[in-house]
Design a protein around this motif. Structure first.
Motif, short mmCIF file in Angstrom:
data_model
loop_
_atom_site.label_atom_id
_atom_site.label_comp_id
_atom_site.label_asym_id
_atom_site.label_seq_id
_atom_site.Cartn_x
_atom_site.Cartn_y
_atom_site.Cartn_z
N GLY A 199 -10.42 15.80 -47.23
CA GLY A 199 -9.36 17.09 -47.33
C GLY A 199 -10.21 17.90 -46.57
O GLY A 199 -11.62 17.55 -46.03
N VAL A 200 -9.89 18.85 -46.21
CA VAL A 200 -10.27 19.83 -45.29
C VAL A 200 -9.87 21.47 -45.95
O VAL A 200 -9.18 21.33 -46.42
N PRO A 201 -10.83 22.38 -45.40
CA PRO A 201 -10.76 23.53 -45.15
C PRO A 201 -9.40 23.93 -45.11
O PRO A 201 -8.89 24.18 -43.94
N LYS A 202 -9.14 25.35 -45.58
CA LYS A 202 -7.82 25.61 -44.79
C LYS A 202 -7.60 26.58 -43.88
O LYS A 202 -6.49 26.07 -42.72
N SER A 203 -8.63 26.34 -42.98
CA SER A 203 -8.89 27.00 -41.77
C SER A 203 -8.58 25.93 -41.07
O SER A 203 -8.17 26.11 -39.68
N VAL A 204 -8.53 24.66 -41.37
CA VAL A 204 -8.75 23.26 -40.21
C VAL A 204 -6.78 23.30 -40.23
O VAL A 204 -6.59 23.62 -38.58
N PRO A 205 -6.30 23.22 -41.06
CA PRO A 205 -4.79 23.50 -40.47
C PRO A 205 -4.12 25.00 -39.96
O PRO A 205 -2.99 24.13 -38.99
N GLU A 206 -4.69 25.99 -40.43
CA GLU A 206 -4.17 26.45 -39.12
C GLU A 206 -4.79 26.90 -38.34
O GLU A 206 -4.17 27.55 -37.35
N ALA A 207 -5.69 26.59 -37.83
CA ALA A 207 -5.52 26.11 -36.78
C ALA A 207 -5.40 25.20 -35.85
O ALA A 207 -4.77 25.62 -34.13
N ALA A 208 -4.84 24.35 -36.00
CA ALA A 208 -4.12 23.15 -35.73
C ALA A 208 -2.60 23.84 -35.42
O ALA A 208 -2.04 24.01 -34.59
N GLU A 209 -2.22 24.85 -36.65
CA GLU A 209 -0.85 25.53 -36.23
C GLU A 209 -0.60 26.06 -35.15
O GLU A 209 -0.27 26.77 -34.51
N THR A 210 -1.66 26.89 -35.32
CA THR A 210 -1.92 27.77 -33.71
C THR A 210 -1.72 27.42 -32.41
O THR A 210 -1.05 27.92 -31.63
N ARG A 211 -1.87 26.57 -32.51
CA ARG A 211 -2.99 25.59 -31.07
C ARG A 211 -1.47 24.47 -31.09
O ARG A 211 -1.41 24.09 -29.95
N LYS A 212 -0.65 24.51 -32.43
CA LYS A 212 1.21 23.57 -31.88
C LYS A 212 0.54 22.34 -31.79
O LYS A 212 1.05 22.01 -31.58
N LEU A 213 -0.57 22.01 -33.10
CA LEU A 213 -0.67 20.74 -32.36
C LEU A 213 -0.22 20.12 -33.56
O LEU A 213 0.56 20.44 -34.63
N GLU A 214 0.04 19.02 -33.60
CA GLU A 214 1.27 18.14 -35.13
C GLU A 214 -0.38 17.55 -35.79
O GLU A 214 -0.71 16.83 -34.83
N TYR A 215 0.23 18.04 -36.84
CA TYR A 215 -0.96 16.85 -37.68
C TYR A 215 -0.08 16.05 -39.10
O TYR A 215 0.43 16.61 -39.22
N LEU A 216 -1.23 15.20 -39.13
CA LEU A 216 -0.85 14.79 -40.36
C LEU A 216 -2.33 14.43 -41.03
O LEU A 216 -3.39 14.88 -40.88
N ASP A 217 -2.07 14.84 -42.45
CA ASP A 217 -2.91 15.47 -43.55
C ASP A 217 -3.06 13.68 -44.55
O ASP A 217 -2.38 13.80 -45.72
N ALA A 218 -4.62 13.10 -44.20
CA ALA A 218 -4.13 12.16 -45.41
C ALA A 218 -5.25 12.33 -46.32
O ALA A 218 -5.39 11.42 -47.06
N THR A 219 -5.78 13.68 -46.72
CA THR A 219 -6.47 13.80 -48.04
C THR A 219 -5.67 12.97 -48.94
O THR A 219 -4.35 12.53 -49.40
N CYS A 220 -6.59 12.56 -50.33
CA CYS A 220 -6.32 11.58 -51.06
C CYS A 220 -5.39 12.75 -52.32
O CYS A 220 -6.29 13.95 -52.02
N PRO A 221 -4.09 12.46 -52.29
CA PRO A 221 -3.45 13.47 -53.17
C PRO A 221 -4.10 13.47 -54.49
O PRO A 221 -3.97 15.18 -54.76
N LEU A 222 -5.53 12.98 -54.81
CA LEU A 222 -6.28 13.54 -56.31
C LEU A 222 -6.79 14.11 -56.03
O LEU A 222 -7.52 14.96 -56.21
N VAL A 223 -7.45 14.36 -54.14
CA VAL A 223 -8.27 15.46 -54.20
C VAL A 223 -7.57 16.66 -53.75
O VAL A 223 -7.99 17.96 -54.45
N SER A 224 -5.91 16.68 -53.18
CA SER A 224 -5.04 18.04 -53.30
C SER A 224 -4.67 18.17 -54.52
O SER A 224 -5.20 19.66 -54.91
N LYS A 225 -4.85 17.45 -55.84
CA LYS A 225 -4.55 17.95 -56.69
C LYS A 225 -6.03 18.49 -57.20
O LYS A 225 -5.81 19.86 -58.14
#
Length: 315
Positions: free
Chosen positions: A81-107
């Protein structure tokens, strides 16, 4: 007639890969198939050098931070899992990202968000600096969450609004240690909100219960796992606490200190949730070269959990 000493290996089941690790590795493999190399991965996808090196050989590039990822290539976030700032930074740069965070961590992340939305301060039971803890704390604004690492922390933490409190936990902790900390928090803060379902994941739970079973029979235990793997380190601690004091963490067969196994006729073997079965087989083969080996498996339960892939990779 063999002149080798006899060694009974007692294998713990379940051991090794969990559903979250399986999913994370498959995400990297399928991303390489879909996009071609290189595919970038922020942090080790799981805590295991053998796994990381295999994926690197296939074309994955592992980086510490997003700014090391060039424009226009896909990036994968690790299972921890990653802090929310990481996908936000990816979106700002228009990077395609895949989130491999374990669903139990996401929970756990979603539970923390719900408590925060209800105006509660959150206590996170976990280990400072572990990527999962960094990711969980990064789901909320700074100051929304306080880390509890020890029973002493639980006993001494001062809270401004003790009646407005919740807790969540890292998914890979010692069940016994965590239970003690929760007991202290519930005694000190009777109205504290608890997770709807225990945060420590099924795989961590099963592997700890299984190692307890083999610790009753084994004179020594080898835990296959990486030094930075929380759940693997916990297995060593649990085995020692159950009375098998000759319990050690090893990454691979070549790391075994055979002098530690002198006089041992019953050897327990298990593996952390990010250690592949091939490493267990490698250790058994190394034992066969030195001992006359027989193998017994002690099964606590059979796991059949699976998690869906991200929609970009779903076939």
């Amino acid at each position: 007639m063999s002149d080798k000493a006899s060694l009974q290996i007692i294998l713990a089941n379940p051991r090794g890969f969990c559903a979250g690790v399986d999913r994370a590795i498959e995400i990297v493999e399928k991303a390489l198939e879909k996009y071609g190399a290189p595919v970038y991965v922020r942090h080790e996808i799981v805590h295991n050098k053998f796994v990381v090196n295999r994926l690197r050989d296939m074309g994955a590039v592992f980086v510490d931070e997003l700014d090391a990822v060039p424009d226009g290539v896909p990036v994968i976030f690790s299972a921890h899992g990653v802090p929310k700032s990481v996908p936000e930074a990816a979106e700002t740069r228009k990077l395609e990202y895949l989130d491999a965070t374990c669903p139990l961590v996401s929970k756990v992340h979603r539970g923390a968000e719900r408590h925060h939305a209800d105006g509660k301060h959150i206590l996170l039971i976990g280990h400072a600096g572990h990527p999962e803890v960094v990711g969980t704390m990064g789901q909320l604004p700074p100051g929304s969450m306080t880390l509890i690492e020890t029973e002493e922390d639980a006993e001494t933490i001062e809270i401004a609004e003790p009646e407005n409190l919740a807790f969540v936990t890292q998914t890979t902790l010692s069940l016994d240690d965590t239970a003690k900390m929760i007991e202290i928090l519930q005694r000190r803060f009777p109205s504290i909100s608890v997770p709807k379902k225990e945060d420590i994941c099924y795989a961590t739970t099963n592997r700890q219960h299984a190692v307890k079973l083999i610790a009753k029979k084994a004179e020594a235990i080898l835990v296959l796992g990486a030094p930075n793997s929380s759940n693997s380190n916990r297995l060593v601690e649990v085995a020692k606490r159950e009375g098998c004091t000759r319990s050690v963490l090893v990454e691979r067969a070549k790391d075994i200190d055979w002098s530690q196994l002198e006089g041992v006729s019953n050897l327990g073997i298990t593996a952390g949730a990010s250690a592949p079965e091939i490493l267990v087989e490698e250790v058994i083969e190394a034992c066969r070269q030195r001992f006359d080996v027989s193998v017994e498996t002690i099964t606590l339960t059979d796991e059949n959990v699976t998690f869906k892939l991200p929609k970009q990779l779903a076939s």
